[in-house]
Enzyme design. Sequence first.
Site, PDB file in Angstrom:
ATOM      1  NE  ARG A 164     108.640 -10.487  46.224  1.00 11.26           N
ATOM      2  CZ  ARG A 164     109.031  -9.794  47.307  1.00 11.26           C
ATOM      3  NH1 ARG A 164     109.654  -8.641  47.191  1.00 11.26           N
ATOM      4  NH2 ARG A 164     108.807 -10.267  48.505  1.00 11.26           N
ATOM      5  CE  LYS A 203     105.392 -13.433  21.690  1.00  7.19           C
ATOM      6  NZ  LYS A 203     104.732 -12.129  21.756  1.00  7.19           N
TER       7      LYS A 203
HETATM    8  C1  LIG Z   1     103.871 -11.403  22.627  1.00  8.76           C
HETATM    9  C2  LIG Z   1     103.886  -9.926  22.661  1.00  8.76           C
HETATM   10  C3  LIG Z   1     103.655  -9.218  23.856  1.00  8.76           C
HETATM   11  C4  LIG Z   1     103.274  -9.899  25.153  1.00  8.76           C
HETATM   12  O1  LIG Z   1     104.288 -10.693  25.640  1.00  8.76           O
HETATM   13  P1  LIG Z   1     104.069 -12.042  26.495  1.00  8.76           P
HETATM   14  O2  LIG Z   1     105.462 -12.513  26.719  1.00  8.76           O
HETATM   15  O3  LIG Z   1     103.230 -12.959  25.686  1.00  8.76           O
HETATM   16  O4  LIG Z   1     103.381 -11.637  27.764  1.00  8.76           O
HETATM   17  C5  LIG Z   1     103.743  -7.832  23.811  1.00  8.76           C
HETATM   18  N1  LIG Z   1     104.021  -7.168  22.666  1.00  8.76           N
HETATM   19  C6  LIG Z   1     104.228  -7.817  21.507  1.00  8.76           C
HETATM   20  C7  LIG Z   1     104.527  -7.028  20.277  1.00  8.76           C
HETATM   21  C8  LIG Z   1     104.173  -9.209  21.455  1.00  8.76           C
HETATM   22  O5  LIG Z   1     104.360  -9.844  20.290  1.00  8.76           O
END
Ligand SMILES: *Cc1c(COP(=O)(O)O)cnc(C)c1O
Length: 396
Positions: free
Chosen positions: A62, A213
Amino acid sequence: MSDNHTQAHTDHLDGAGFETRAIHAGYAPDPTTGAVIPPIYATSTYAQDGVGGLRNGYEYSRSANPTRTALESTLAALEGGAHGFAFASGLAAEDTLLRALCRPGDHVVLPNDAYGGTFRLFDKVATNWGLAHSPAPVNDPDAVRAAIRPGETKLVWLETPTNPLLSIGDIEALAAVAHDAGARLVVDNTFASSYLQQPLALGADVVVHSTTKYAGGHSDVVGGALVVDDDELAETIGFHQNSIGGVAGPFDSWLVLRGLKTLALRMERHSDNAERVVEFLAGHPAVAQVIYPGLAEHPGHEVASRQMRRYGGMVSFRVRGGEEQALAICAATKVFTLGESLGGVESLIEHPGRMTHASVAGTDLEVPADLVRLSVGIETPEDLLADLERALGATS
Ligand SMILES: *Cc1c(COP(=O)(O)O)cnc(C)c1O
């Protein structure tokens, strides 16, 4: 503790280009085997050479894990910050940041079209702990200044481009607005990616990513990151990362690290393909408006041109015929997969009003019903255009 690891191997890369850092920062071939890629260290604990005799600082996973360390070093090197932190999701990163930097009675200025999950974290969770928030349009520094509560506002939160309307916030101007008020500027750099935009160099204090992303880039992992340059800030974030425990596991870290190696190539192609798609949509009679910061008529075009290398892979457009037509187009594409999320190699299409932004219907964040959002992938561009042509033609 993770700081020792974060600084491990990057000295000889000072001044190296983005692509070189993406591939070499954060990891040198393993001294015992020569493995050029970091192993997935699937271990929770580490043998000690006598009580307290840690090898390279590793004690418990962790607190730190070598695969995660390699990712954290790379994230830092790519954002131009000294310290990176990897989390189990983007929202885990954001939650850790809130707890590290805010206290009951504090206030945060949020984009008025913030990512839905970010809005929910502030609106439904953080408020219960006494943290207030108010919305401001990111493309208007005066409105952001007006939303600040002197003495109470600790963070100004910025997304640029925003989701799904692709508004552009001037990072440099907003850093000045935040700093004038004694607040910190947090930039969610998920949509642009580290390759297209470098917020720390423009005055931001903290960069947030959903590595789910573009950073991961292959729609096969959920992850998040924080990057800072300031040592004291890093100390606080590191303490909270370990204390709260929302860390990225070794396999997830390895996947994001693998994705980052090709980030520059992918973002170039995402941008190339998005430009082709924008040109096509702009000339199509079924389309009422194309929203893309690369278009000269986009109100944020000039700022985007100053602070972004290119304009990225996200494209939104409004269709003639209202919600019904928008839904029909989303249902008609075949190469563009109907789905939420973004930033992967495959093209996605979605209807924000009914999908990603359904939870904000009836609030300030509501989006137009005739809006369609594309995450343009890296496929053969002609196939993307043919798919859109077919879908738009079938409905008009
Ligand atoms: C997807 C997203 C998040 C959140 O991220 P997760 O990995 O789904 O928890 C935050 N900000 C933006 C701009 C995103 O597209």
